[in-house]
Design a protein around this motif. Structure first.
Motif, PDB file in Angstrom:
ATOM      1  N   ASN A 330       0.647 -12.935   3.156  1.00 49.90           N
ATOM      2  CA  ASN A 330      -0.837 -12.819   3.400  1.00 49.90           C
ATOM      3  C   ASN A 330      -1.575 -12.686   4.503  1.00 49.90           C
ATOM      4  N   VAL A 331      -0.655 -13.615   5.364  1.00 44.87           N
ATOM      5  CA  VAL A 331       0.282 -13.599   6.933  1.00 44.87           C
ATOM      6  C   VAL A 331       0.437 -12.309   7.864  1.00 44.87           C
ATOM      7  N   ALA A 332       1.104 -11.488   6.931  1.00 43.35           N
ATOM      8  CA  ALA A 332       2.726 -10.276   7.594  1.00 43.35           C
ATOM      9  C   ALA A 332       1.331  -9.609   6.694  1.00 43.35           C
ATOM     10  N   LEU A 333       0.486  -9.129   5.576  1.00 40.52           N
ATOM     11  CA  LEU A 333      -0.255  -7.325   5.323  1.00 40.52           C
ATOM     12  C   LEU A 333      -1.967  -7.294   5.907  1.00 40.52           C
ATOM     13  N   THR A 334      -1.703  -9.306   6.690  1.00 41.61           N
ATOM     14  CA  THR A 334      -2.824  -9.061   7.790  1.00 41.61           C
ATOM     15  C   THR A 334      -3.019  -8.793   9.124  1.00 41.61           C
ATOM     16  N   ALA A 335      -1.418  -8.884   9.539  1.00 36.95           N
ATOM     17  CA  ALA A 335      -0.675  -8.483  10.464  1.00 36.95           C
ATOM     18  C   ALA A 335      -0.458  -6.765  10.342  1.00 36.95           C
ATOM     19  N   ASN A 336      -0.516  -6.335   9.335  1.00 36.21           N
ATOM     20  CA  ASN A 336      -0.229  -5.203   9.118  1.00 36.21           C
ATOM     21  C   ASN A 336      -1.679  -3.955   9.484  1.00 36.21           C
ATOM     22  N   VAL A 337      -2.984  -4.226   9.446  1.00 36.22           N
ATOM     23  CA  VAL A 337      -3.697  -4.171   9.634  1.00 36.22           C
ATOM     24  C   VAL A 337      -4.135  -4.024  11.550  1.00 36.22           C
ATOM     25  N   LEU A 338      -4.209  -4.744  11.847  1.00 34.25           N
ATOM     26  CA  LEU A 338      -4.117  -5.374  13.329  1.00 34.25           C
ATOM     27  C   LEU A 338      -3.085  -4.260  13.758  1.00 34.25           C
ATOM     28  N   LYS A 339      -1.532  -4.457  13.057  1.00 33.94           N
ATOM     29  CA  LYS A 339      -1.024  -3.361  13.919  1.00 33.94           C
ATOM     30  C   LYS A 339      -1.532  -1.496  14.214  1.00 33.94           C
ATOM     31  N   THR A 347       7.050  -1.526  10.528  1.00 29.98           N
ATOM     32  CA  THR A 347       8.678  -1.327  10.691  1.00 29.98           C
ATOM     33  C   THR A 347       8.777  -0.909   9.382  1.00 29.98           C
ATOM     34  N   ALA A 348       9.869  -0.881   8.582  1.00 32.47           N
ATOM     35  CA  ALA A 348      10.747  -0.829   7.467  1.00 32.47           C
ATOM     36  C   ALA A 348       9.913  -1.632   6.054  1.00 32.47           C
ATOM     37  N   GLU A 349      10.729  -3.228   7.114  1.00 33.23           N
ATOM     38  CA  GLU A 349      10.284  -4.255   5.917  1.00 33.23           C
ATOM     39  C   GLU A 349       8.475  -4.003   5.755  1.00 33.23           C
ATOM     40  N   GLU A 350       7.805  -3.765   6.613  1.00 35.16           N
ATOM     41  CA  GLU A 350       6.098  -3.521   6.793  1.00 35.16           C
ATOM     42  C   GLU A 350       5.391  -2.615   6.016  1.00 35.16           C
ATOM     43  N   ASN A 351       6.590  -1.712   5.884  1.00 35.10           N
ATOM     44  CA  ASN A 351       5.520  -0.692   5.455  1.00 35.10           C
ATOM     45  C   ASN A 351       5.549  -0.360   4.009  1.00 35.10           C
ATOM     46  N   GLU A 352       7.321  -1.187   3.912  1.00 33.63           N
ATOM     47  CA  GLU A 352       7.984  -1.532   2.411  1.00 33.63           C
ATOM     48  C   GLU A 352       6.672  -3.180   1.510  1.00 33.63           C
ATOM     49  N   MET A 353       5.992  -3.553   2.830  1.00 39.66           N
ATOM     50  CA  MET A 353       5.254  -5.043   1.895  1.00 39.66           C
ATOM     51  C   MET A 353       4.180  -4.020   1.476  1.00 39.66           C
ATOM     52  N   GLU A 354       3.500  -2.758   2.427  1.00 39.49           N
ATOM     53  CA  GLU A 354       2.195  -2.108   2.354  1.00 39.49           C
ATOM     54  C   GLU A 354       2.604  -1.545   0.813  1.00 39.49           C
ATOM     55  N   LYS A 355       3.161  -1.143   0.690  1.00 39.80           N
ATOM     56  CA  LYS A 355       3.901   0.136  -0.355  1.00 39.80           C
ATOM     57  C   LYS A 355       3.665  -0.810  -1.822  1.00 39.80           C
ATOM     58  N   ARG A 356       4.126  -1.607  -1.926  1.00 38.17           N
ATOM     59  CA  ARG A 356       4.030  -2.917  -2.912  1.00 38.17           C
ATOM     60  C   ARG A 356       2.805  -3.795  -2.905  1.00 38.17           C
ATOM     61  N   TYR A 357       1.420  -3.927  -2.042  1.00 38.44           N
ATOM     62  CA  TYR A 357      -0.136  -4.275  -2.097  1.00 38.44           C
ATOM     63  C   TYR A 357      -0.188  -3.001  -2.210  1.00 38.44           C
ATOM     64  N   LYS A 358      -0.929  -2.299  -2.440  1.00 33.24           N
ATOM     65  CA  LYS A 358      -0.910  -0.862  -2.828  1.00 33.24           C
ATOM     66  C   LYS A 358      -1.413  -0.279  -3.886  1.00 33.24           C
ATOM     67  N   SER A 359       0.484  -0.818  -4.528  1.00 32.76           N
ATOM     68  CA  SER A 359       0.578  -0.340  -5.881  1.00 32.76           C
ATOM     69  C   SER A 359       0.116  -1.365  -7.107  1.00 32.76           C
ATOM     70  N   ASN A 360      -0.369  -2.953  -6.185  1.00 35.61           N
ATOM     71  CA  ASN A 360      -0.446  -4.062  -7.329  1.00 35.61           C
ATOM     72  C   ASN A 360      -2.088  -3.822  -7.592  1.00 35.61           C
ATOM     73  N   SER A 361      -2.478  -2.898  -8.364  1.00 34.98           N
ATOM     74  CA  SER A 361      -4.269  -2.983  -8.843  1.00 34.98           C
ATOM     75  C   SER A 361      -4.648  -2.311  -7.506  1.00 34.98           C
ATOM     76  N   ASN A 362      -4.399  -1.545  -6.919  1.00 30.60           N
ATOM     77  CA  ASN A 362      -5.328  -1.232  -5.737  1.00 30.60           C
ATOM     78  C   ASN A 362      -5.491  -2.822  -4.586  1.00 30.60           C
ATOM     79  N   GLY A 363      -4.983  -3.514  -4.041  1.00 29.55           N
ATOM     80  CA  GLY A 363      -4.216  -4.817  -3.304  1.00 29.55           C
ATOM     81  C   GLY A 363      -5.365  -6.144  -3.992  1.00 29.55           C
ATOM     82  N   LYS A 364      -5.474  -6.083  -4.923  1.00 32.73           N
ATOM     83  CA  LYS A 364      -6.264  -7.272  -5.395  1.00 32.73           C
ATOM     84  C   LYS A 364      -5.142  -7.596  -6.182  1.00 32.73           C
TER      85      LYS A 364
END
Length: 364
Positions: A330-339, A347-364
């Motif tokens: 959750n800290v990392a996903l919040t940091a992604n918004v700020l970045k 980063t590649a890892e952060e992009n992958e995290m974003e993909k998983r977040y968005k694919s998980n029921s639109n982030g819910k």
């Protein structure tokens, strides 16, 4: 035929109607008289927990790296054998001061301090000269396995680890702790709004952050930095947090008591250590990409809607089912918004995290 024996200068005391003795024991004797032979027994047949060998190197380094400053509390042990206390006098204090005679055939069982004992043995291997130094030992008479197990339970029953914040506050040796304490003193918002002792912020507290929260965030901010001088690290971190504070006006309002810290914690993401950690992660990327003009790049933070009612942005990132989450993801996903707000590439890892977040029921 007289048996060979250890003789310890001791003080005799009474506890729960039983005699016990306090003595100063040379370090070189600790590994010799306190031996381990219980590791293969079932838990119910042991008088102690098994030795956690992963803890030993850290304690050993602590001794070796601080030969003029290390501090150890007493080792507590039970003696399975007949002892003889020889007082130095018959009256007054002399009756409880004297020599404790313990036969070498007696068995010593550590009730508290087995990791200290193992670390002392390892430290002596590296620096034998420490063998003449002493550690206090409290000797009880062994009344059997049941009593020894009960002693271990009683000694640890009310043991409470200090909070991380107070551990940082009282640590004058660790560089990162020194940096964090200096930052709290020099950054006005932290100086007035930082809880220095407790691990959490109470509902009625006028504080926003904990010292441990500032410490963790600052470590993340400076991680990977090529700066080696401590003063330069402090200057950079102080400048960063002061600039960030300028971009979050609510912090200054709370510092001046113009808004309630409790209301900010209730209504906004930025009033929690989660936000500090996320800002630090984004700040690390900002400092790396713009080492000379990073201050001017923080302006977009003013446009962020930090409100917890902004669930479209924060749910699934800073919040889970409406509650703040301090988990690393959750800290990392919040940091992604700020970045992204600061125009920084993920980063590649952060992009992958974003993909998983968005694919998980639109982030819910």
């Amino acid at each position: 035929m007289p048996s060979f024996e250890y003789v310890f200068p001791s003080i005799r005391g009474i506890q729960a109607g039983r005699e016990y003795y306090i003595s100063m024991c040379p370090m070189r004797l600790i590994p010799r008289i306190f031996l381990f032979d219980e590791e293969e027994l079932r838990p119910e047949l042991r008088s102690q927990r098994t030795l956690n060998k992963q803890r030993i190197p850290d304690i050993t380094r602590y001794i070796l790296q601080n030969p003029q400053e290390y501090t150890f509390s007493a080792i507590t042990a039970s003696i399975d054998g007949k002892v003889n206390f020889e007082p130095i006098g018959d009256e007054g204090d002399g009756r409880d001061m004297g020599r404790l005679h313990i036969p070498m055939s007696a068995k010593f069982v550590i009730n508290d301090g087995q990791h200290r004992r193992a670390a002392i043995e390892a430290a002596l291997f590296e620096n034998p000269e420490m063998g003449d130094e002493t550690i206090s030992v409290v000797f009880f008479m062994d009344l059997g396995l049941k009593r020894t197990q009960q002693m271990f339970a009683d000694l640890n029953r009310y043991a409470v680890r200090p909070t991380m914040s107070i551990g940082i506050l009282y640590d004058h040796r660790d560089e990162s702790s020194m940096i964090s304490k200096t930052i709290v003193q020099r950054v006005p918002v932290f100086n007035d709004l930082c809880e220095l002792e407790k691990a959490t912020i109470s509902n009625r507290s006028i504080k926003l952050f904990t010292l441990s929260g500032v410490h963790s965030a600052t470590q993340a901010l400076l991680s990977g930095s090529e700066i080696e001088d401590v003063d330069d690290k402090i200057e950079l971190a102080c400048n960063f947090w002061c600039e960030v504070a300028d971009k979050i006006p609510d912090w200054e309002l709370a510092r001046r008591r113009e808004v309630s810290a409790a209301d900010l914690r209730s209504d906004f993401i930025h009033a929690h250590s989660l936000a500090l950690s996320a800002l630090a992660r984004a700040g690390k990327g900002l400092l790396a990409k713009h080492p000379t003009n990073w201050k001017s790049k923080l302006e977009p933070l003013l446009k962020i809607d930090w409100s917890r009612t902004n669930t479209k942005l924060w749910e699934g990132r800073a919040m889970v089912a409406g509650r703040l989450s301090k988990k690393n993801v959750n800290v990392a996903l919040t940091a992604n918004v700020l970045k992204k707000q600061l125009g920084l590439a993920l980063t590649a890892e952060e992009n992958e995290m974003e993909k998983r977040y968005k694919s998980n029921s639109n982030g819910k």
